[in-house]
Scaffold this motif. Sequence first.
Motif, PDB file in Angstrom:
ATOM      1  N   PRO A  16       7.016  -0.899 -12.206  1.00  0.00           N
ATOM      2  CA  PRO A  16       7.364  -1.784 -11.085  1.00  0.00           C
ATOM      3  C   PRO A  16       7.245  -1.075  -9.738  1.00  0.00           C
ATOM      4  CG  PRO A  16       9.106  -1.759 -12.745  1.00  0.00           C
ATOM      5  CD  PRO A  16       8.133  -0.693 -13.111  1.00  0.00           C
ATOM      6  N   LYS A  17       6.669  -1.786  -8.778  1.00  0.00           N
ATOM      7  CA  LYS A  17       6.576  -1.296  -7.403  1.00  0.00           C
ATOM      8  C   LYS A  17       7.290  -2.271  -6.496  1.00  0.00           C
ATOM      9  CE  LYS A  17       2.343   1.330  -7.768  1.00  0.00           C
ATOM     10  NZ  LYS A  17       0.978   1.495  -7.285  1.00  0.00           N
ATOM     11  N   LYS A  18       7.959  -1.724  -5.494  1.00  0.00           N
ATOM     12  CA  LYS A  18       8.666  -2.555  -4.523  1.00  0.00           C
ATOM     13  C   LYS A  18       7.653  -3.327  -3.677  1.00  0.00           C
ATOM     14  CE  LYS A  18      12.851   0.135  -4.205  1.00  0.00           C
ATOM     15  NZ  LYS A  18      13.697  -0.840  -4.858  1.00  0.00           N
ATOM     16  N   VAL A  19       8.098  -4.449  -3.157  1.00  0.00           N
ATOM     17  CA  VAL A  19       7.245  -5.280  -2.314  1.00  0.00           C
ATOM     18  C   VAL A  19       7.211  -4.719  -0.891  1.00  0.00           C
ATOM     19  CG1 VAL A  19       7.596  -7.364  -3.658  1.00  0.00           C
ATOM     20  CG2 VAL A  19       9.174  -6.840  -1.810  1.00  0.00           C
ATOM     21  N   ILE A  53       9.024 -13.531  -8.805  1.00  0.00           N
ATOM     22  CA  ILE A  53       8.112 -13.425  -9.943  1.00  0.00           C
ATOM     23  C   ILE A  53       8.151 -12.007 -10.497  1.00  0.00           C
ATOM     24  CG2 ILE A  53       6.606 -15.287  -9.194  1.00  0.00           C
ATOM     25  CD1 ILE A  53       4.746 -13.156  -7.994  1.00  0.00           C
ATOM     26  N   ASP A  54       7.804 -11.860 -11.761  1.00  0.00           N
ATOM     27  CA  ASP A  54       7.815 -10.535 -12.392  1.00  0.00           C
ATOM     28  C   ASP A  54       6.545  -9.742 -12.106  1.00  0.00           C
ATOM     29  OD1 ASP A  54      10.334 -10.975 -13.547  1.00  0.00           O
ATOM     30  OD2 ASP A  54       9.439 -11.977 -15.265  1.00  0.00           O
ATOM     31  N   LYS A  57       0.473 -12.423  -9.234  1.00  0.00           N
ATOM     32  CA  LYS A  57      -0.497 -13.278  -9.908  1.00  0.00           C
ATOM     33  C   LYS A  57      -1.932 -12.964  -9.505  1.00  0.00           C
ATOM     34  CE  LYS A  57       0.796 -16.918  -6.711  1.00  0.00           C
ATOM     35  NZ  LYS A  57       1.428 -18.209  -6.639  1.00  0.00           N
ATOM     36  N   HIS A  58      -2.096 -12.092  -8.508  1.00  0.00           N
ATOM     37  CA  HIS A  58      -3.441 -11.735  -8.061  1.00  0.00           C
ATOM     38  C   HIS A  58      -3.975 -10.481  -8.750  1.00  0.00           C
ATOM     39  CE1 HIS A  58      -3.250 -14.800  -4.955  1.00  0.00           C
ATOM     40  NE2 HIS A  58      -2.020 -14.383  -4.716  1.00  0.00           N
ATOM     41  N   CYS A  59      -3.106  -9.465  -8.897  1.00  0.00           N
ATOM     42  CA  CYS A  59      -3.589  -8.198  -9.459  1.00  0.00           C
ATOM     43  C   CYS A  59      -2.854  -7.768 -10.724  1.00  0.00           C
ATOM     44  CB  CYS A  59      -3.517  -7.082  -8.422  1.00  0.00           C
ATOM     45  SG  CYS A  59      -1.835  -6.516  -8.051  1.00  0.00           S
ATOM     46  N   GLY A  60      -1.736  -8.429 -11.050  1.00  0.00           N
ATOM     47  CA  GLY A  60      -0.990  -8.087 -12.262  1.00  0.00           C
ATOM     48  C   GLY A  60       0.035  -6.982 -12.102  1.00  0.00           C
ATOM     49  N   GLN A  61       0.242  -6.492 -10.881  1.00  0.00           N
ATOM     50  CA  GLN A  61       1.224  -5.441 -10.644  1.00  0.00           C
ATOM     51  C   GLN A  61       2.629  -5.960 -10.939  1.00  0.00           C
ATOM     52  OE1 GLN A  61       0.987  -2.052  -9.631  1.00  0.00           O
ATOM     53  NE2 GLN A  61       3.115  -2.196 -10.258  1.00  0.00           N
ATOM     54  N   ARG A  62       3.418  -5.191 -11.691  1.00  0.00           N
ATOM     55  CA  ARG A  62       4.817  -5.553 -11.941  1.00  0.00           C
ATOM     56  C   ARG A  62       5.609  -5.350 -10.655  1.00  0.00           C
ATOM     57  NH1 ARG A  62       8.714  -3.567 -16.861  1.00  0.00           N
ATOM     58  NH2 ARG A  62      10.333  -5.072 -16.430  1.00  0.00           N
ATOM     59  N   ILE A  63       6.484  -6.306 -10.331  1.00  0.00           N
ATOM     60  CA  ILE A  63       7.202  -6.307  -9.052  1.00  0.00           C
ATOM     61  C   ILE A  63       8.642  -5.861  -9.240  1.00  0.00           C
ATOM     62  CG2 ILE A  63       7.922  -7.742  -7.110  1.00  0.00           C
ATOM     63  CD1 ILE A  63       4.900  -7.490  -7.326  1.00  0.00           C
ATOM     64  N   ASP A  64       9.101  -4.967  -8.349  1.00  0.00           N
ATOM     65  CA  ASP A  64      10.483  -4.504  -8.319  1.00  0.00           C
ATOM     66  C   ASP A  64      11.154  -5.162  -7.117  1.00  0.00           C
ATOM     67  OD1 ASP A  64      12.895  -3.180  -8.132  1.00  0.00           O
ATOM     68  OD2 ASP A  64      12.038  -1.191  -7.897  1.00  0.00           O
ATOM     69  N   TRP A  65      12.098  -6.058  -7.370  1.00  0.00           N
ATOM     70  CA  TRP A  65      12.769  -6.792  -6.299  1.00  0.00           C
ATOM     71  C   TRP A  65      14.071  -6.123  -5.857  1.00  0.00           C
ATOM     72  CZ3 TRP A  65      10.274 -10.432  -3.756  1.00  0.00           C
ATOM     73  CH2 TRP A  65       9.218 -11.072  -4.376  1.00  0.00           C
ATOM     74  N   SER A  66      14.434  -5.004  -6.448  1.00  0.00           N
ATOM     75  CA  SER A  66      15.691  -4.355  -6.046  1.00  0.00           C
ATOM     76  C   SER A  66      15.569  -3.821  -4.620  1.00  0.00           C
ATOM     77  CB  SER A  66      16.034  -3.219  -7.008  1.00  0.00           C
ATOM     78  OG  SER A  66      15.076  -2.186  -6.931  1.00  0.00           O
ATOM     79  N   GLU A  67      16.727  -3.670  -3.999  1.00  0.00           N
ATOM     80  CA  GLU A  67      16.727  -3.190  -2.605  1.00  0.00           C
ATOM     81  C   GLU A  67      16.724  -1.699  -2.531  1.00  0.00           C
ATOM     82  OE1 GLU A  67      19.514  -5.112  -0.048  1.00  0.00           O
ATOM     83  OE2 GLU A  67      19.296  -6.961  -1.163  1.00  0.00           O
TER      84      GLU A  67
END
Length: 67
Positions: A16-19, A53-54, A57-67
Amino acid sequence: MEVRDTAIEALEKQLPKKVDFEEDVTEDVCVKCHSCGCFLGYQVDCLDENYQIDYCKHCGQRIDWSE
């Protein structure tokens, strides 16, 4: 060698990578994928856990929503 590189890239997308946050011309804060830079939504919407979202939807990177 190419198959191995593809496999490594796919595994890295599972970490997971942060946004990223960026203001647009209307001064709304946009949320973008750290890997591909694609728009994921506006910050005000993304604060709602139901909207988050987890994976990008464009590249498939897992998303980290934590602050």
